[in-house]
Design a protein around this motif. Sequence first.
Motif, PDB file in Angstrom:
ATOM      1  N   ARG A 158      46.236  24.137  32.995  1.00  0.00           N
ATOM      2  CA  ARG A 158      46.014  24.662  31.656  1.00  0.00           C
ATOM      3  C   ARG A 158      47.334  24.634  30.898  1.00  0.00           C
ATOM      4  O   ARG A 158      48.392  24.858  31.483  1.00  0.00           O
ATOM      5  CB  ARG A 158      45.490  26.088  31.730  1.00  0.00           C
ATOM      6  CG  ARG A 158      44.113  26.138  32.329  1.00  0.00           C
ATOM      7  CD  ARG A 158      43.650  27.555  32.403  1.00  0.00           C
ATOM      8  NE  ARG A 158      42.208  27.518  32.280  1.00  0.00           N
ATOM      9  CZ  ARG A 158      41.504  28.443  31.697  1.00  0.00           C
ATOM     10  NH1 ARG A 158      42.057  29.500  31.201  1.00  0.00           N
ATOM     11  NH2 ARG A 158      40.200  28.329  31.612  1.00  0.00           N
ATOM     12  N   PRO A 159      47.274  24.395  29.604  1.00  0.00           N
ATOM     13  CA  PRO A 159      48.520  24.370  28.829  1.00  0.00           C
ATOM     14  C   PRO A 159      49.173  25.750  28.791  1.00  0.00           C
ATOM     15  O   PRO A 159      48.492  26.770  28.804  1.00  0.00           O
ATOM     16  CB  PRO A 159      48.060  23.945  27.433  1.00  0.00           C
ATOM     17  CG  PRO A 159      46.617  24.287  27.387  1.00  0.00           C
ATOM     18  CD  PRO A 159      46.100  24.170  28.791  1.00  0.00           C
ATOM     19  N   TYR A 160      50.480  25.766  28.771  1.00  0.00           N
ATOM     20  CA  TYR A 160      51.276  26.983  28.651  1.00  0.00           C
ATOM     21  C   TYR A 160      51.046  27.980  29.785  1.00  0.00           C
ATOM     22  O   TYR A 160      51.229  29.163  29.631  1.00  0.00           O
ATOM     23  CB  TYR A 160      51.021  27.685  27.312  1.00  0.00           C
ATOM     24  CG  TYR A 160      51.234  26.791  26.135  1.00  0.00           C
ATOM     25  CD1 TYR A 160      52.514  26.364  25.802  1.00  0.00           C
ATOM     26  CD2 TYR A 160      50.168  26.344  25.377  1.00  0.00           C
ATOM     27  CE1 TYR A 160      52.718  25.528  24.726  1.00  0.00           C
ATOM     28  CE2 TYR A 160      50.363  25.496  24.299  1.00  0.00           C
ATOM     29  CZ  TYR A 160      51.635  25.099  23.977  1.00  0.00           C
ATOM     30  OH  TYR A 160      51.840  24.281  22.914  1.00  0.00           O
ATOM     31  N   ASN A 161      50.595  27.483  30.915  1.00  0.00           N
ATOM     32  CA  ASN A 161      50.416  28.316  32.101  1.00  0.00           C
ATOM     33  C   ASN A 161      49.465  29.496  31.836  1.00  0.00           C
ATOM     34  O   ASN A 161      49.680  30.606  32.308  1.00  0.00           O
ATOM     35  CB  ASN A 161      51.772  28.822  32.604  1.00  0.00           C
ATOM     36  CG  ASN A 161      51.701  29.332  34.025  1.00  0.00           C
ATOM     37  OD1 ASN A 161      50.787  28.987  34.763  1.00  0.00           O
ATOM     38  ND2 ASN A 161      52.651  30.151  34.401  1.00  0.00           N
ATOM     39  N   LEU A 162      48.420  29.283  31.047  1.00  0.00           N
ATOM     40  CA  LEU A 162      47.441  30.325  30.761  1.00  0.00           C
ATOM     41  C   LEU A 162      46.457  30.427  31.905  1.00  0.00           C
ATOM     42  O   LEU A 162      46.046  29.431  32.477  1.00  0.00           O
ATOM     43  CB  LEU A 162      46.687  30.013  29.465  1.00  0.00           C
ATOM     44  CG  LEU A 162      47.527  29.973  28.201  1.00  0.00           C
ATOM     45  CD1 LEU A 162      46.671  29.551  27.024  1.00  0.00           C
ATOM     46  CD2 LEU A 162      48.141  31.322  27.931  1.00  0.00           C
ATOM     47  N   ARG A 163      46.065  31.643  32.223  1.00  0.00           N
ATOM     48  CA  ARG A 163      45.096  31.867  33.283  1.00  0.00           C
ATOM     49  C   ARG A 163      44.022  32.809  32.770  1.00  0.00           C
ATOM     50  O   ARG A 163      44.263  33.615  31.888  1.00  0.00           O
ATOM     51  CB  ARG A 163      45.772  32.514  34.495  1.00  0.00           C
ATOM     52  CG  ARG A 163      46.795  31.627  35.132  1.00  0.00           C
ATOM     53  CD  ARG A 163      47.319  32.272  36.412  1.00  0.00           C
ATOM     54  NE  ARG A 163      48.468  31.513  36.841  1.00  0.00           N
ATOM     55  CZ  ARG A 163      49.664  32.008  37.033  1.00  0.00           C
ATOM     56  NH1 ARG A 163      49.889  33.279  36.850  1.00  0.00           N
ATOM     57  NH2 ARG A 163      50.663  31.255  37.425  1.00  0.00           N
ATOM     58  N   GLU A 164      42.859  32.703  33.389  1.00  0.00           N
ATOM     59  CA  GLU A 164      41.797  33.627  33.034  1.00  0.00           C
ATOM     60  C   GLU A 164      42.128  35.000  33.585  1.00  0.00           C
ATOM     61  O   GLU A 164      42.696  35.130  34.664  1.00  0.00           O
ATOM     62  CB  GLU A 164      40.469  33.152  33.618  1.00  0.00           C
ATOM     63  CG  GLU A 164      39.927  31.918  32.934  1.00  0.00           C
ATOM     64  CD  GLU A 164      38.584  31.507  33.500  1.00  0.00           C
ATOM     65  OE1 GLU A 164      37.827  32.391  33.944  1.00  0.00           O
ATOM     66  OE2 GLU A 164      38.306  30.310  33.498  1.00  0.00           O
ATOM     67  N   LYS A 165      41.769  36.028  32.839  1.00  0.00           N
ATOM     68  CA  LYS A 165      42.031  37.390  33.284  1.00  0.00           C
ATOM     69  C   LYS A 165      41.039  37.737  34.385  1.00  0.00           C
ATOM     70  O   LYS A 165      39.836  37.565  34.229  1.00  0.00           O
ATOM     71  CB  LYS A 165      41.886  38.367  32.126  1.00  0.00           C
ATOM     72  CG  LYS A 165      42.243  39.777  32.490  1.00  0.00           C
ATOM     73  CD  LYS A 165      42.155  40.699  31.310  1.00  0.00           C
ATOM     74  CE  LYS A 165      42.513  42.102  31.748  1.00  0.00           C
ATOM     75  NZ  LYS A 165      42.346  43.059  30.677  1.00  0.00           N
ATOM     76  N   LYS A 166      41.558  38.227  35.485  1.00  0.00           N
ATOM     77  CA  LYS A 166      40.712  38.619  36.603  1.00  0.00           C
ATOM     78  C   LYS A 166      40.462  40.115  36.532  1.00  0.00           C
ATOM     79  O   LYS A 166      41.373  40.895  36.298  1.00  0.00           O
ATOM     80  CB  LYS A 166      41.385  38.279  37.932  1.00  0.00           C
ATOM     81  CG  LYS A 166      41.559  36.806  38.159  1.00  0.00           C
ATOM     82  CD  LYS A 166      42.241  36.557  39.485  1.00  0.00           C
ATOM     83  CE  LYS A 166      42.505  35.074  39.661  1.00  0.00           C
ATOM     84  NZ  LYS A 166      43.241  34.815  40.910  1.00  0.00           N
ATOM     85  N   GLU A 167      39.215  40.493  36.708  1.00  0.00           N
ATOM     86  CA  GLU A 167      38.873  41.910  36.741  1.00  0.00           C
ATOM     87  C   GLU A 167      39.119  42.425  38.144  1.00  0.00           C
ATOM     88  O   GLU A 167      38.602  41.878  39.115  1.00  0.00           O
ATOM     89  CB  GLU A 167      37.397  42.124  36.371  1.00  0.00           C
ATOM     90  CG  GLU A 167      37.108  41.937  34.907  1.00  0.00           C
ATOM     91  CD  GLU A 167      37.792  42.966  34.034  1.00  0.00           C
ATOM     92  OE1 GLU A 167      37.832  44.151  34.424  1.00  0.00           O
ATOM     93  OE2 GLU A 167      38.293  42.579  32.972  1.00  0.00           O
ATOM     94  N   LYS A 168      39.909  43.459  38.259  1.00  0.00           N
ATOM     95  CA  LYS A 168      40.202  44.041  39.556  1.00  0.00           C
ATOM     96  C   LYS A 168      39.223  45.164  39.826  1.00  0.00           C
ATOM     97  O   LYS A 168      38.907  45.955  38.953  1.00  0.00           O
ATOM     98  CB  LYS A 168      41.633  44.577  39.589  1.00  0.00           C
ATOM     99  CG  LYS A 168      42.675  43.506  39.416  1.00  0.00           C
ATOM    100  CD  LYS A 168      44.057  44.106  39.407  1.00  0.00           C
ATOM    101  CE  LYS A 168      45.084  43.026  39.132  1.00  0.00           C
ATOM    102  NZ  LYS A 168      46.425  43.600  39.026  1.00  0.00           N
ATOM    103  N   LYS A 169      38.761  45.212  41.033  1.00  0.00           N
ATOM    104  CA  LYS A 169      37.830  46.259  41.436  1.00  0.00           C
ATOM    105  C   LYS A 169      38.546  47.221  42.375  1.00  0.00           C
ATOM    106  O   LYS A 169      38.541  47.069  43.577  1.00  0.00           O
ATOM    107  CB  LYS A 169      36.602  45.654  42.147  1.00  0.00           C
ATOM    108  CG  LYS A 169      35.791  44.716  41.300  1.00  0.00           C
ATOM    109  CD  LYS A 169      35.090  45.480  40.206  1.00  0.00           C
ATOM    110  CE  LYS A 169      34.271  44.534  39.347  1.00  0.00           C
ATOM    111  NZ  LYS A 169      33.745  45.173  38.181  1.00  0.00           N
ATOM    112  N   ALA A 170      39.211  48.202  41.806  1.00  0.00           N
ATOM    113  CA  ALA A 170      39.905  49.196  42.615  1.00  0.00           C
ATOM    114  C   ALA A 170      38.924  50.311  42.956  1.00  0.00           C
ATOM    115  O   ALA A 170      38.222  50.823  42.082  1.00  0.00           O
ATOM    116  CB  ALA A 170      41.099  49.746  41.861  1.00  0.00           C
ATOM    117  N   ALA A 171      38.882  50.691  44.206  1.00  0.00           N
ATOM    118  CA  ALA A 171      37.913  51.679  44.678  1.00  0.00           C
ATOM    119  C   ALA A 171      38.105  53.040  44.027  1.00  0.00           C
ATOM    120  O   ALA A 171      37.137  53.742  43.738  1.00  0.00           O
ATOM    121  CB  ALA A 171      38.005  51.806  46.191  1.00  0.00           C
TER     122      ALA A 171
END
Length: 106
Positions: free
Chosen positions: A16-29
């Motif tokens: 992806r251009p500019y090192n963009l990543r999709e935001k990951k949803e974290k599931k903290a207990a």
Amino acid sequence: MSDLENKKAEETPKKRPYNLREKKEKKAAYRSLIRPELADELYDKILNIIVVQKKYKDPEYSAKDLAKELKTNTRYLSAVVNSRFGMNYSCLLNEYRVKDALHLLT
């Protein structure tokens, strides 16, 4: 191009251009362990302290200070801020700081 080169090209993910990543949803207990009534109560108190009392203007005001004022721990505070506001504590304060700066500039 040979079949081997074609296969390698298909297997490597496109960058992806500019090192963009999709935001990951974290599931903290711990986020699901907090009671909804307590989360609502803390949400209201957080809004009162941060926004109404304008604690966001104090650069030394930390999550630990807020937790102490709310008589809770930073883990609960973090869970409420994350689930109700959709951001972490620092981003919450910075959002109100930016809004205040925009208001002063207009």
